[in-house]
Design an enzyme around this catalytic site. Sequence first.
Site, PDB file in Angstrom:
ATOM      1  N   ASP A   1      -2.325   2.145  -4.638  1.00 49.76           N
ATOM      2  CA  ASP A   1      -3.546   2.601  -3.970  1.00 49.76           C
ATOM      3  C   ASP A   1      -4.644   1.553  -4.121  1.00 49.76           C
ATOM      4  OD1 ASP A   1      -2.365   4.998  -3.199  1.00 49.76           O
ATOM      5  OD2 ASP A   1      -2.966   6.022  -5.052  1.00 49.76           O
TER       6      ASP A   1
ATOM      7  N   HIS B   1       0.817  -1.210   0.000  1.00 50.13           N
ATOM      8  CA  HIS B   1       0.000   0.000   0.000  1.00 50.13           C
ATOM      9  C   HIS B   1       0.855   1.267   0.000  1.00 50.13           C
ATOM     10  CE1 HIS B   1      -3.675   1.997  -0.049  1.00 50.13           C
ATOM     11  NE2 HIS B   1      -4.222   1.625   1.102  1.00 50.13           N
TER      12      HIS B   1
END
Length: 409
Positions: free
Chosen positions: A384, A380
């Site tokens: 995204d 992450h």
Amino acid sequence: SSVCRRLIFRTSRPGERASSQNSFHVRYFRTSVVHRDDLVTVKTPAFAESVTEGDVRWEKAVGDSVTEDEVVCEIETDKTSVQVPSPAAGVIEELLVPDGGKVEGGTPLFKLRKGAAAEAAPSSVTEPVTAAPPPPPPPVSAPTAMPSVPPVPTQALQAKPVPAPTLPEPSTLGGRGESRVKMSRMRLRIAQRLKEAQNTCAMLTTFNEVDMSNIQEMRTLHKDAFLKKHSIKLGFMSAFVKAAAHALTDQPAVNAVIDGATNEIVYRDYVDISVAVATPKGLVVPVIRNVETMNFADIERTINALGEKARNNELAVEDMDGGTFTISNGGVFGSLFGTPIINPPQSAILGMHGIFQRPVAVDGKAEIRPMMYVALTYDHRLVDGREAVTFLRKIKAAVEDPRALLLDM
């Protein structure tokens, strides 16, 4: 060969006067030059840049005869095992590294005497042992008359019962022992890399499900013609590999990597997919390179070749170097659901699972369809949620309807 002279003394015959002519004569003979067996030192083969050392496990001992290309030892590295063959037929003269010792590329391993033969162990001749005659059977004794049983007294009939003695409890079946086995270099490296991924990446997993009806129908219709033309079976893995390449091209962030040394994001315009393969020694991930340029037949052929090398422990370090994305198929073991762990330094991994018949809603009606859960674990820090979900939906669309690949949709 060389020429030598030997002086031979000859005694005189009776009545013959001794002289220098009849006392000695010269005899010439030839000798062959003695050739010694060649002694060669075999060194550790060069490793790839990503591998620095390995552990040696010997298959042969000092004095063993070997043929040309026969495996003498195996070097286990962080990624795979490298077999070291004998360069020629001969006898192992000396082992220069102990079993389990660490070596680097170019380290001397063993000495081989070329052309020699192992000394045969003298066979011990044992004299035949005459079997002892069987012992004579015991004499048959005459039957003995049983004594008469006296009458039981009345007091004994009225005696109270005595409780039976307590017997010891039987021992528990099976043992409760423990054993300790040293972790292999590959197992240790796998553990380190998985923990490294957990400590470094901000891992998050998103899920989806794939209806396998169309891909199963396509395989059923074309598997025979595909096998006849390409000499390779058509499986499901090629569909997911091709779909992943399509999705990686559409979502380049999933195919990128963070360079921690420079704090830069490295985007790749090529797709190298690592395919996880389970072996008796551990999990290996050979790489299919330039998947974006391959068709289904190329992918199936490459997967088959790499899988065969993995099962035969013939993977080279170069076969597992690199990779921009990984696919792990737990479905071959019956997995229903799971979250894969990123293979560092990559940024994402796709987890496939088993195909099971489940009721699903199709056009407002419940139907039984062959369904597969898929999971995408991603870093992450770089990817995204929108990109991860879009990526997984691209794979779902391409597998459920392969025509999307032809139309680049």
